[in-house]
Design a protein around this motif. Structure first.
Motif, PDB file in Angstrom:
ATOM      1  N   ASP A  38       0.821  -1.215   0.000  1.00 58.05           N
ATOM      2  CA  ASP A  38       0.000   0.000   0.000  1.00 58.05           C
ATOM      3  C   ASP A  38       0.854   1.265   0.000  1.00 58.05           C
ATOM      4  N   ARG A  39       2.102   1.129  -0.443  1.00 55.05           N
ATOM      5  CA  ARG A  39       2.971   2.302  -0.579  1.00 55.05           C
ATOM      6  C   ARG A  39       3.497   2.379  -1.995  1.00 55.05           C
ATOM      7  N   PHE A  40       3.520   3.592  -2.544  1.00 52.13           N
ATOM      8  CA  PHE A  40       4.075   3.802  -3.872  1.00 52.13           C
ATOM      9  C   PHE A  40       5.313   4.681  -3.744  1.00 52.13           C
ATOM     10  N   LEU A  41       6.468   4.082  -4.018  1.00 50.51           N
ATOM     11  CA  LEU A  41       7.725   4.829  -3.936  1.00 50.51           C
ATOM     12  C   LEU A  41       7.822   5.830  -5.089  1.00 50.51           C
ATOM     13  N   PRO A  42       8.439   6.980  -4.866  1.00 57.71           N
ATOM     14  CA  PRO A  42       9.218   7.377  -3.699  1.00 57.71           C
ATOM     15  C   PRO A  42       8.414   8.070  -2.597  1.00 57.71           C
ATOM     16  N   ALA A  43       7.105   8.159  -2.738  1.00 52.71           N
ATOM     17  CA  ALA A  43       6.297   8.875  -1.746  1.00 52.71           C
ATOM     18  C   ALA A  43       6.351   8.172  -0.396  1.00 52.71           C
TER      19      ALA A  43
END
Length: 393
Positions: A38-43
Protein backbone atom coordinates in the motif's frame (compact mmCIF):
# COMPACT_ATOMS: atom_id res chain seq x y z
CA UNK A 1 19.12 6.39 33.66
CA UNK A 2 18.20 7.28 30.10
CA UNK A 3 19.62 3.98 28.85
CA UNK A 4 17.57 2.03 31.39
CA UNK A 5 14.50 4.02 30.44
CA UNK A 6 14.99 3.21 26.75
CA UNK A 7 15.37 -0.50 27.57
CA UNK A 8 12.18 -0.36 29.62
CA UNK A 9 10.24 1.41 26.88
CA UNK A 10 11.48 -1.09 24.33
CA UNK A 11 10.43 -3.99 26.51
CA UNK A 12 6.98 -2.52 27.11
CA UNK A 13 6.56 -1.93 23.40
CA UNK A 14 7.43 -5.56 22.60
CA UNK A 15 5.05 -6.83 25.26
CA UNK A 16 2.30 -4.54 23.92
CA UNK A 17 2.86 -5.67 20.32
CA UNK A 18 2.72 -9.30 21.32
CA UNK A 19 -0.43 -8.80 23.41
CA UNK A 20 -2.30 -7.06 20.62
CA UNK A 21 -1.31 -9.52 17.95
CA UNK A 22 1.02 -7.22 16.03
CA UNK A 23 3.56 -9.99 15.44
CA UNK A 24 0.81 -12.27 14.20
CA UNK A 25 -0.09 -9.68 11.58
CA UNK A 26 3.46 -9.60 10.25
CA UNK A 27 4.49 -6.12 11.43
CA UNK A 28 8.26 -5.93 11.75
CA UNK A 29 10.88 -3.46 12.77
CA UNK A 30 11.54 -0.95 10.00
CA UNK A 31 15.00 -2.40 9.29
CA UNK A 32 13.48 -5.80 8.58
CA UNK A 33 10.32 -4.61 6.87
CA UNK A 34 9.54 -5.98 3.40
CA UNK A 35 8.09 -3.74 0.66
CA UNK A 36 4.60 -2.53 1.50
CA UNK A 37 1.84 -3.19 -1.02
CA UNK A 38 0.00 0.00 0.00
CA UNK A 39 2.97 2.30 -0.58
CA UNK A 40 4.07 3.80 -3.87
CA UNK A 41 7.72 4.83 -3.94
CA UNK A 42 9.22 7.38 -3.70
CA UNK A 43 6.30 8.87 -1.75
CA UNK A 44 6.11 8.29 2.01
CA UNK A 45 3.55 5.76 3.18
CA UNK A 46 0.11 7.36 3.71
CA UNK A 47 0.40 6.72 7.47
CA UNK A 48 3.55 8.90 7.44
CA UNK A 49 1.98 11.62 5.30
CA UNK A 50 0.89 14.59 7.40
CA UNK A 51 0.40 17.20 4.68
CA UNK A 52 -3.05 16.97 3.13
CA UNK A 53 -4.21 18.58 -0.08
CA UNK A 54 -7.74 18.92 -1.38
CA UNK A 55 -10.77 16.93 -0.20
CA UNK A 56 -11.71 19.54 2.43
CA UNK A 57 -15.40 18.65 2.17
CA UNK A 58 -14.72 14.95 2.71
CA UNK A 59 -12.50 15.71 5.68
CA UNK A 60 -15.14 18.00 7.16
CA UNK A 61 -17.80 15.31 6.74
CA UNK A 62 -15.73 12.83 8.75
CA UNK A 63 -14.97 15.38 11.46
CA UNK A 64 -18.55 16.63 11.73
CA UNK A 65 -19.94 13.10 12.04
CA UNK A 66 -17.45 12.29 14.80
CA UNK A 67 -17.96 15.32 17.00
CA UNK A 68 -21.74 15.12 16.58
CA UNK A 69 -21.62 11.58 18.01
CA UNK A 70 -23.06 10.12 14.79
CA UNK A 71 -20.01 8.31 13.44
CA UNK A 72 -21.06 5.25 11.38
CA UNK A 73 -19.18 2.06 12.16
CA UNK A 74 -17.91 1.79 8.55
CA UNK A 75 -16.91 4.21 5.80
CA UNK A 76 -16.06 3.53 2.18
CA UNK A 77 -13.60 6.11 0.87
CA UNK A 78 -13.99 5.77 -2.89
CA UNK A 79 -12.41 7.31 -5.95
CA UNK A 80 -9.58 6.93 -8.46
CA UNK A 81 -6.26 5.51 -7.32
CA UNK A 82 -3.63 7.88 -6.00
CA UNK A 83 -5.80 10.89 -5.13
CA UNK A 84 -5.40 10.75 -1.32
CA UNK A 85 -8.03 8.28 -0.07
CA UNK A 86 -5.58 6.29 2.04
CA UNK A 87 -3.98 9.49 3.35
CA UNK A 88 -7.42 10.65 4.52
CA UNK A 89 -8.14 7.25 6.11
CA UNK A 90 -4.90 7.33 8.11
CA UNK A 91 -5.58 10.97 9.00
CA UNK A 92 -8.94 9.95 10.47
CA UNK A 93 -7.40 7.00 12.34
CA UNK A 94 -4.74 9.26 13.88
CA UNK A 95 -7.36 11.78 14.96
CA UNK A 96 -9.47 9.16 16.76
CA UNK A 97 -6.38 7.66 18.37
CA UNK A 98 -5.30 11.08 19.60
CA UNK A 99 -8.80 12.24 20.59
CA UNK A 100 -10.92 9.23 21.67
CA UNK A 101 -13.63 11.43 23.23
CA UNK A 102 -15.76 13.24 20.61
CA UNK A 103 -17.03 15.66 23.25
CA UNK A 104 -13.53 16.83 24.21
CA UNK A 105 -12.80 20.54 23.60
CA UNK A 106 -9.95 19.67 21.22
CA UNK A 107 -12.41 17.79 19.00
CA UNK A 108 -15.20 20.36 19.23
CA UNK A 109 -12.81 23.18 18.33
CA UNK A 110 -10.86 21.32 15.65
CA UNK A 111 -10.84 22.84 12.17
CA UNK A 112 -9.66 19.64 10.51
CA UNK A 113 -8.30 16.16 11.30
CA UNK A 114 -4.67 17.23 11.61
CA UNK A 115 -2.54 15.56 14.29
CA UNK A 116 1.14 16.47 14.55
CA UNK A 117 3.77 13.82 13.80
CA UNK A 118 5.20 14.10 17.32
CA UNK A 119 1.93 13.27 19.05
CA UNK A 120 2.28 9.92 20.90
CA UNK A 121 -0.66 8.42 19.02
CA UNK A 122 0.78 9.53 15.67
CA UNK A 123 4.16 8.03 16.50
CA UNK A 124 2.57 4.71 17.47
CA UNK A 125 0.53 4.61 14.27
CA UNK A 126 3.55 5.40 12.11
CA UNK A 127 5.40 2.54 13.82
CA UNK A 128 2.37 0.23 13.40
CA UNK A 129 2.41 -0.30 17.15
CA UNK A 130 -0.97 1.21 18.03
CA UNK A 131 -2.67 -1.79 19.59
CA UNK A 132 -6.24 -0.95 18.61
CA UNK A 133 -5.59 -0.48 14.91
CA UNK A 134 -5.44 -3.36 12.43
CA UNK A 135 -4.27 -2.91 8.86
CA UNK A 136 -5.60 -5.09 6.06
CA UNK A 137 -3.62 -5.11 2.81
CA UNK A 138 -1.92 -7.55 0.48
CA UNK A 139 0.83 -9.10 2.57
CA UNK A 140 4.40 -9.88 1.59
CA UNK A 141 5.14 -13.56 0.96
CA UNK A 142 8.65 -14.54 1.96
CA UNK A 143 8.58 -17.73 -0.08
CA UNK A 144 7.85 -16.06 -3.41
CA UNK A 145 9.33 -12.66 -2.55
CA UNK A 146 6.15 -11.06 -3.86
CA UNK A 147 3.02 -9.56 -2.43
CA UNK A 148 -0.05 -11.76 -2.31
CA UNK A 149 -2.45 -11.09 -5.15
CA UNK A 150 -5.38 -10.85 -2.74
CA UNK A 151 -6.24 -10.17 0.90
CA UNK A 152 -6.97 -13.65 2.20
CA UNK A 153 -9.64 -14.78 4.63
CA UNK A 154 -6.85 -15.67 7.10
CA UNK A 155 -5.56 -12.08 6.90
CA UNK A 156 -9.05 -10.83 7.79
CA UNK A 157 -9.44 -13.23 10.70
CA UNK A 158 -6.04 -12.29 12.15
CA UNK A 159 -6.77 -8.60 11.86
CA UNK A 160 -10.14 -8.93 13.53
CA UNK A 161 -8.55 -10.38 16.67
CA UNK A 162 -8.49 -6.84 18.06
CA UNK A 163 -12.26 -7.12 18.55
CA UNK A 164 -11.89 -10.16 20.78
CA UNK A 165 -10.50 -8.08 23.64
CA UNK A 166 -11.08 -4.76 25.32
CA UNK A 167 -9.63 -1.67 23.71
CA UNK A 168 -6.10 -1.57 25.07
CA UNK A 169 -5.54 2.09 24.23
CA UNK A 170 -8.78 3.09 25.97
CA UNK A 171 -10.49 4.45 22.87
CA UNK A 172 -11.62 3.20 19.48
CA UNK A 173 -10.78 -0.09 17.82
CA UNK A 174 -10.15 0.48 14.12
CA UNK A 175 -9.57 -1.54 10.96
CA UNK A 176 -8.07 0.23 7.96
CA UNK A 177 -8.41 -1.61 4.63
CA UNK A 178 -6.26 -0.60 1.66
CA UNK A 179 -7.88 -1.64 -0.49
CA UNK A 180 -11.27 -3.35 -0.84
CA UNK A 181 -10.35 -4.06 -4.48
CA UNK A 182 -7.96 -6.73 -3.17
CA UNK A 183 -10.58 -8.87 -1.40
CA UNK A 184 -11.67 -12.21 -2.73
CA UNK A 185 -15.15 -13.61 -2.07
CA UNK A 186 -14.16 -15.41 1.13
CA UNK A 187 -12.27 -12.51 2.70
CA UNK A 188 -15.06 -10.06 1.83
CA UNK A 189 -17.62 -12.33 3.51
CA UNK A 190 -15.42 -12.68 6.59
CA UNK A 191 -15.33 -8.89 6.91
CA UNK A 192 -19.09 -8.66 6.35
CA UNK A 193 -19.83 -10.88 9.36
CA UNK A 194 -18.26 -8.35 11.72
CA UNK A 195 -19.63 -5.25 10.02
CA UNK A 196 -23.13 -6.72 10.35
CA UNK A 197 -22.89 -6.78 14.17
CA UNK A 198 -20.05 -4.45 15.12
CA UNK A 199 -18.83 -4.06 18.71
CA UNK A 200 -19.25 -0.62 20.29
CA UNK A 201 -16.71 2.10 19.53
CA UNK A 202 -15.26 0.45 16.45
CA UNK A 203 -14.55 1.91 13.04
CA UNK A 204 -13.85 0.41 9.61
CA UNK A 205 -12.10 2.69 7.11
CA UNK A 206 -12.35 1.03 3.70
CA UNK A 207 -10.33 2.45 0.81
CA UNK A 208 -11.83 1.48 -2.56
CA UNK A 209 -10.65 2.39 -6.06
CA UNK A 210 -13.75 0.74 -7.54
CA UNK A 211 -16.42 1.03 -4.83
CA UNK A 212 -19.08 -0.23 -7.22
CA UNK A 213 -17.52 -3.69 -7.07
CA UNK A 214 -17.77 -4.04 -3.28
CA UNK A 215 -20.31 -6.61 -2.09
CA UNK A 216 -23.76 -4.95 -1.95
CA UNK A 217 -24.23 -6.38 1.56
CA UNK A 218 -21.09 -4.55 2.69
CA UNK A 219 -21.98 -1.32 0.89
CA UNK A 220 -25.42 -1.26 2.49
CA UNK A 221 -23.79 -1.17 5.94
CA UNK A 222 -21.28 1.57 5.14
CA UNK A 223 -21.45 5.29 4.61
CA UNK A 224 -19.89 6.21 1.28
CA UNK A 225 -17.60 9.17 0.83
CA UNK A 226 -16.56 9.70 -2.78
CA UNK A 227 -13.38 11.64 -3.49
CA UNK A 228 -12.65 13.28 -6.83
CA UNK A 229 -9.42 13.83 -8.73
CA UNK A 230 -7.25 16.59 -7.32
CA UNK A 231 -7.39 19.98 -8.97
CA UNK A 232 -4.19 20.93 -10.88
CA UNK A 233 -2.84 23.20 -8.11
CA UNK A 234 -3.66 20.63 -5.42
CA UNK A 235 -2.02 17.86 -7.43
CA UNK A 236 1.15 19.90 -7.96
CA UNK A 237 1.35 20.77 -4.25
CA UNK A 238 0.79 17.16 -3.16
CA UNK A 239 3.33 15.76 -5.63
CA UNK A 240 5.91 18.37 -4.63
CA UNK A 241 5.35 17.59 -0.95
CA UNK A 242 5.83 13.85 -1.57
CA UNK A 243 9.03 14.41 -3.51
CA UNK A 244 10.42 16.75 -0.87
CA UNK A 245 9.63 14.24 1.88
CA UNK A 246 11.52 11.58 -0.09
CA UNK A 247 14.44 13.91 -0.81
CA UNK A 248 13.85 13.56 -4.56
CA UNK A 249 14.64 16.26 -7.10
CA UNK A 250 12.91 16.42 -10.47
CA UNK A 251 13.42 18.68 -13.45
CA UNK A 252 10.78 21.43 -13.46
CA UNK A 253 9.71 20.67 -17.03
CA UNK A 254 9.35 16.95 -16.28
CA UNK A 255 7.36 17.82 -13.16
CA UNK A 256 4.93 20.02 -15.12
CA UNK A 257 4.48 17.44 -17.89
CA UNK A 258 3.83 14.63 -15.40
CA UNK A 259 1.26 16.64 -13.46
CA UNK A 260 -0.50 17.65 -16.67
CA UNK A 261 -0.87 13.99 -17.70
CA UNK A 262 -1.68 12.53 -14.27
CA UNK A 263 -5.47 13.07 -14.30
CA UNK A 264 -5.52 14.37 -10.73
CA UNK A 265 -3.59 11.39 -9.29
CA UNK A 266 -0.45 11.95 -7.23
CA UNK A 267 0.48 8.31 -7.72
CA UNK A 268 0.32 8.66 -11.50
CA UNK A 269 2.29 11.92 -11.42
CA UNK A 270 5.06 10.26 -9.41
CA UNK A 271 5.06 7.25 -11.71
CA UNK A 272 5.41 9.46 -14.77
CA UNK A 273 8.24 11.41 -13.15
CA UNK A 274 10.10 8.24 -12.16
CA UNK A 275 9.57 6.49 -15.49
CA UNK A 276 12.90 5.82 -17.12
CA UNK A 277 11.32 5.68 -20.55
CA UNK A 278 8.69 8.24 -21.49
CA UNK A 279 8.76 6.83 -25.03
CA UNK A 280 7.19 3.60 -23.73
CA UNK A 281 4.40 5.54 -21.99
CA UNK A 282 3.73 7.42 -25.23
CA UNK A 283 3.66 4.14 -27.19
CA UNK A 284 1.03 2.65 -24.85
CA UNK A 285 -1.01 5.85 -24.80
CA UNK A 286 -1.04 6.04 -28.60
CA UNK A 287 -2.12 2.41 -28.95
CA UNK A 288 -4.99 2.88 -26.49
CA UNK A 289 -6.14 6.14 -28.05
CA UNK A 290 -6.58 4.45 -31.45
CA UNK A 291 -9.02 1.79 -30.23
CA UNK A 292 -10.99 0.04 -31.64
CA UNK A 293 -8.43 0.28 -34.45
CA UNK A 294 -5.23 -1.61 -33.59
CA UNK A 295 -1.76 -1.29 -35.02
CA UNK A 296 -0.53 -4.78 -34.14
CA UNK A 297 3.08 -3.86 -34.87
CA UNK A 298 2.96 -1.34 -32.02
CA UNK A 299 1.19 -3.86 -29.79
CA UNK A 300 4.02 -6.34 -30.38
CA UNK A 301 6.53 -3.60 -29.53
CA UNK A 302 4.69 -3.05 -26.24
CA UNK A 303 4.69 -6.79 -25.57
CA UNK A 304 8.44 -6.98 -26.16
CA UNK A 305 9.03 -4.18 -23.66
CA UNK A 306 7.22 -5.79 -20.72
CA UNK A 307 8.92 -9.19 -20.97
CA UNK A 308 12.00 -10.23 -19.00
CA UNK A 309 13.73 -9.43 -15.76
CA UNK A 310 13.96 -5.82 -14.72
CA UNK A 311 10.86 -4.90 -16.75
CA UNK A 312 8.43 -4.81 -13.83
CA UNK A 313 8.17 -1.01 -14.04
CA UNK A 314 7.11 -1.16 -17.69
CA UNK A 315 4.60 -3.92 -16.98
CA UNK A 316 3.09 -2.02 -14.05
CA UNK A 317 2.89 1.13 -16.18
CA UNK A 318 1.13 -0.84 -18.92
CA UNK A 319 -1.43 -2.27 -16.46
CA UNK A 320 -2.03 1.15 -14.93
CA UNK A 321 -2.65 2.66 -18.38
CA UNK A 322 -5.06 -0.12 -19.41
CA UNK A 323 -7.25 0.13 -16.33
CA UNK A 324 -7.11 3.94 -16.45
CA UNK A 325 -8.40 3.70 -20.04
CA UNK A 326 -11.25 1.42 -18.93
CA UNK A 327 -12.11 3.72 -16.01
CA UNK A 328 -12.21 6.71 -18.36
CA UNK A 329 -14.45 4.80 -20.78
CA UNK A 330 -16.86 3.90 -17.97
CA UNK A 331 -17.02 7.52 -16.78
CA UNK A 332 -17.50 8.77 -20.34
CA UNK A 333 -20.47 6.48 -21.01
CA UNK A 334 -21.89 6.54 -17.46
CA UNK A 335 -25.13 8.23 -18.50
CA UNK A 336 -25.71 6.14 -21.60
CA UNK A 337 -27.21 3.08 -19.98
CA UNK A 338 -26.06 -0.39 -18.96
CA UNK A 339 -25.78 -1.73 -22.51
CA UNK A 340 -23.01 0.75 -23.27
CA UNK A 341 -21.23 0.12 -19.96
CA UNK A 342 -21.46 -3.68 -19.90
CA UNK A 343 -18.69 -4.38 -22.47
CA UNK A 344 -16.17 -2.29 -20.51
CA UNK A 345 -17.18 -3.84 -17.19
CA UNK A 346 -16.84 -7.35 -18.64
CA UNK A 347 -13.44 -6.51 -20.14
CA UNK A 348 -12.29 -5.10 -16.80
CA UNK A 349 -13.33 -8.23 -14.94
CA UNK A 350 -11.76 -10.54 -17.51
CA UNK A 351 -8.45 -8.66 -17.68
CA UNK A 352 -8.22 -8.34 -13.91
CA UNK A 353 -8.62 -12.11 -13.64
CA UNK A 354 -6.04 -12.70 -16.39
CA UNK A 355 -3.56 -10.35 -14.69
CA UNK A 356 -4.05 -12.12 -11.37
CA UNK A 357 -3.54 -15.54 -12.96
CA UNK A 358 -0.44 -14.27 -14.74
CA UNK A 359 1.11 -13.24 -11.43
CA UNK A 360 0.10 -16.41 -9.59
CA UNK A 361 1.21 -18.87 -12.27
CA UNK A 362 4.03 -16.81 -13.81
CA UNK A 363 2.41 -16.87 -17.26
CA UNK A 364 3.63 -15.21 -20.45
CA UNK A 365 3.35 -11.42 -20.33
CA UNK A 366 3.72 -11.14 -24.10
CA UNK A 367 0.59 -13.21 -24.65
CA UNK A 368 -1.21 -11.19 -21.98
CA UNK A 369 -0.56 -7.93 -23.87
CA UNK A 370 -2.12 -9.41 -27.00
CA UNK A 371 -5.13 -10.57 -24.98
CA UNK A 372 -5.52 -7.06 -23.52
CA UNK A 373 -5.82 -5.39 -26.91
CA UNK A 374 -8.14 -8.09 -28.22
CA UNK A 375 -10.43 -7.57 -25.22
CA UNK A 376 -10.33 -3.78 -25.40
CA UNK A 377 -11.03 -3.80 -29.14
CA UNK A 378 -14.06 -6.03 -28.62
CA UNK A 379 -15.29 -3.91 -25.70
CA UNK A 380 -14.97 -0.62 -27.59
CA UNK A 381 -16.67 -2.05 -30.67
CA UNK A 382 -19.53 -3.53 -28.62
CA UNK A 383 -20.05 -0.28 -26.69
CA UNK A 384 -20.19 1.74 -29.90
CA UNK A 385 -22.64 -0.73 -31.43
CA UNK A 386 -24.86 -0.45 -28.34
CA UNK A 387 -24.94 3.33 -28.73
CA UNK A 388 -25.41 3.18 -32.51
CA UNK A 389 -27.36 0.04 -33.46
CA UNK A 390 -27.27 0.99 -37.15
CA UNK A 391 -23.51 0.27 -37.11
CA UNK A 392 -24.28 -3.44 -36.77
CA UNK A 393 -23.99 -5.01 -40.19
Amino acid sequence: RNRRRRHLDDGLRKISEGFYGRQEMGVRKPADAPPESDRFLPAPHPRDTFDFFGHQKAEAELLDAYRAGRLPQAWILGGPQGIGKATLAWRMARFLAAHPDPAAPAVQQAKNLAVGPNHPAARKISALSFGDLALLRREWQEKTKKHATRISVDDVRRALHIFEQAAGEGGWRMVLIDSADDFNANSANALLKLIEEPPPRCLFLIVAHQPGRILPTIKSRCRRLMLQELAPDELAAAARSALEAAGEKVDAADFSRACARAAGSVREALRLMSSADSEFDALVERALSQLPAVDWRNVHRIADRVVGRGRETEYDAFLQAVFAWLAAALRRDEGRGPRALAPYAMAWEHLEREARDLEIFNLDKRAFVLIVFSQLTAAESAARAALNPHLIS
